[in-house]
Enzyme design. Structure first.
Site, short mmCIF file in Angstrom:
data_model
loop_
_atom_site.label_atom_id
_atom_site.label_comp_id
_atom_site.label_asym_id
_atom_site.label_seq_id
_atom_site.Cartn_x
_atom_site.Cartn_y
_atom_site.Cartn_z
N MET A 10 0.93 -1.35 -0.09
CA MET A 10 0.15 -0.04 -0.01
C MET A 10 0.93 1.17 -0.05
O MET A 10 1.48 1.42 1.00
CB MET A 10 -0.89 -0.13 1.20
CG MET A 10 -1.90 -1.08 1.23
SD MET A 10 -2.91 -1.09 2.69
CE MET A 10 -1.37 -2.22 3.81
N GLN A 11 0.75 2.04 -1.09
CA GLN A 11 1.49 3.08 -1.21
C GLN A 11 1.28 4.36 -0.37
O GLN A 11 0.13 4.32 0.20
CB GLN A 11 1.56 3.65 -2.71
CG GLN A 11 2.90 4.56 -3.27
CD GLN A 11 3.99 3.80 -3.36
OE1 GLN A 11 4.05 2.68 -3.32
NE2 GLN A 11 5.15 4.54 -3.43
N GLN A 70 8.19 -4.49 -5.18
CA GLN A 70 7.35 -4.31 -6.31
C GLN A 70 7.72 -3.30 -6.97
O GLN A 70 8.40 -2.19 -6.61
CB GLN A 70 5.76 -3.85 -5.77
CG GLN A 70 5.06 -4.07 -6.81
CD GLN A 70 3.48 -3.31 -6.30
OE1 GLN A 70 3.19 -1.95 -6.01
NE2 GLN A 70 2.43 -4.33 -6.24
N CYS A 100 -2.10 0.22 -9.48
CA CYS A 100 -2.13 1.66 -8.80
C CYS A 100 -3.48 2.38 -9.46
O CYS A 100 -3.17 2.62 -10.76
CB CYS A 100 -0.90 2.22 -8.96
SG CYS A 100 -0.83 3.67 -8.06
N LYS A 141 0.22 -7.89 -9.46
CA LYS A 141 -0.96 -7.59 -8.92
C LYS A 141 -1.59 -6.62 -9.87
O LYS A 141 -1.21 -5.72 -10.46
CB LYS A 141 -0.56 -6.84 -7.67
CG LYS A 141 -1.77 -6.51 -6.81
CD LYS A 141 -1.44 -5.98 -5.34
CE LYS A 141 -2.64 -5.77 -4.53
NZ LYS A 141 -3.50 -4.66 -4.71
N GLY A 225 -5.03 -5.69 2.90
CA GLY A 225 -4.45 -4.34 2.61
C GLY A 225 -4.92 -3.71 3.89
O GLY A 225 -4.38 -3.47 4.83
#
Length: 317
Positions: A10-11, A70, A100, A141, A225
């Site tokens: 999770m950015q 990633q 994303c 993903k 997440g």
């Protein structure tokens, strides 16, 4: 069959410190880093270690949980060149981000926008698989699509036929963002359509959600997440359930307050007296408010505080 649990990439949320804390709490079999953006530069070792410090520790967090690197980009040659450098510095697992939803990322042809062109998805995965050493695990993903789900199966097939060993599917389109509900029925369709394992992702906030997503998807790999951040012991609850132990949800005063103090200390150790530690703590408390009234009260106390000393005193109470 027991399930493999993966902590999601999770950015801006699951950075190295959050990965460190959550994997210490336990329950995770693997974690994935925030994406490293690939444009026109081959990143140096300090850059890789800034994003994924686990590379320097055998690709494991302090708790010993394996960590995957990633990457996000659209130029398959630059992505391959960068992935090879990450491997040269010690990375053993590479994941490709096709999910994303951030407009700035999509504007520059990264993340979920690539799902409009399954041929490009295939080309990126195939190029990486052909150029990476055989021992390096390659995964990807994706979301169900960009505007709609019309290309969901085609994109999944592109990833599988490109040579990935695992596909994680966030069961929403880019257009849906994070709006509920995730469409778990698609996970089963995709799993039955391709020959590689599929990890289920999207809207797993409780043990009951986990049991439901497994039943509806048939997947025996689940990626956690936002639920993992909101309920920091969620993976531990799931693992205890899987092994027949009492689930024993963490109490806010008995355990979570201690994790909050530990998290702030880890943030301070990483960035010193700057704004990072306080900002990250406030972000986390802001999310935990969804599950714990005590977090709501603590967030109200911490939110206006400016100095580290003030924050430390507030969370020590």
């Amino acid at each position: 069959m027991s399930c493999k649990l993966i902590l999601a990439p999770m950015q801006g949320l699951c950075d190295p410190v959050m990965r460190d804390l959550l994997t210490r709490i336990g329950g995770y079999d693997e974690c994935v880093s925030e994406f490293v953006r690939i444009t026109h530069t081959v990143h140096s070792r300090p850059t890789w270690l800034r994003h994924v410090p686990e590379i320097a520790s055998g690709n494991r967090t302090a708790a010993g949980t394996p960590c995957t690197v990633q990457i996000l980009g659209s130029d398959e040659n630059m992505m391959a060149a960068n992935a090879l450098e990450a491997v040269r510095f010690g990375a053993e697992r590479i994941d490709v981000n096709f999910g994303c939803p951030a407009p700035t990322v999509n504007k520059h042809q990264g993340g979920a926008v690539l799902l409009k062109t399954p041929q490009q998805v295939h080309r990126i995965v195939r190029t990486l698989r052909e150029r990476l050493p055989a021992h390096v695990v390659l995964s990807a993903k994706m979301r169900l699509g960009y505007d709609d789900t019309a290309l969901a199966l085609e994109n999944a097939q592109a990833v599988a036929e490109g040579g990935a060993a695992l596909l994680t599917v966030h069961a929403r389109t880019k257009a849906q963002g994070y709006n509920p509900p995730a469409d778990w029925s698609w996970l089963k369709r995709i799993r039955e359509h391709i020959a590689i394992p599929v990890a289920a992702n999207g809207d797993v906030f409780t043990l009951a959600d986990y049991l439901a997503i497994r039943e509806q998807s048939g997947c025996d790999i689940v990626m956690l997440g936002r639920g993992a951040v909101i309920r920091p012991d969620l993976a531990r609850q799931i693992k205890r359930h899987e092994t027949g132990e009492p689930v024993g949800e963490a109490g806010f005063d008995s355990e979570i307050r201690g994790w909050i103090r530990q998290f702030f200390a880890l943030c301070e150790a990483k960035e010193g007296e700057g704004r990072y530690a306080s900002a990250r703590l406030k972000q986390w408390l802001g999310m935990m408010r969804q599950a714990y009234p005590e977090a709501e009260a603590l967030f109200a106390i911490v939110r206006p505080l400016k100095t580290h000393a003030e924050v430390r005193a507030a969370i020590a109470a």
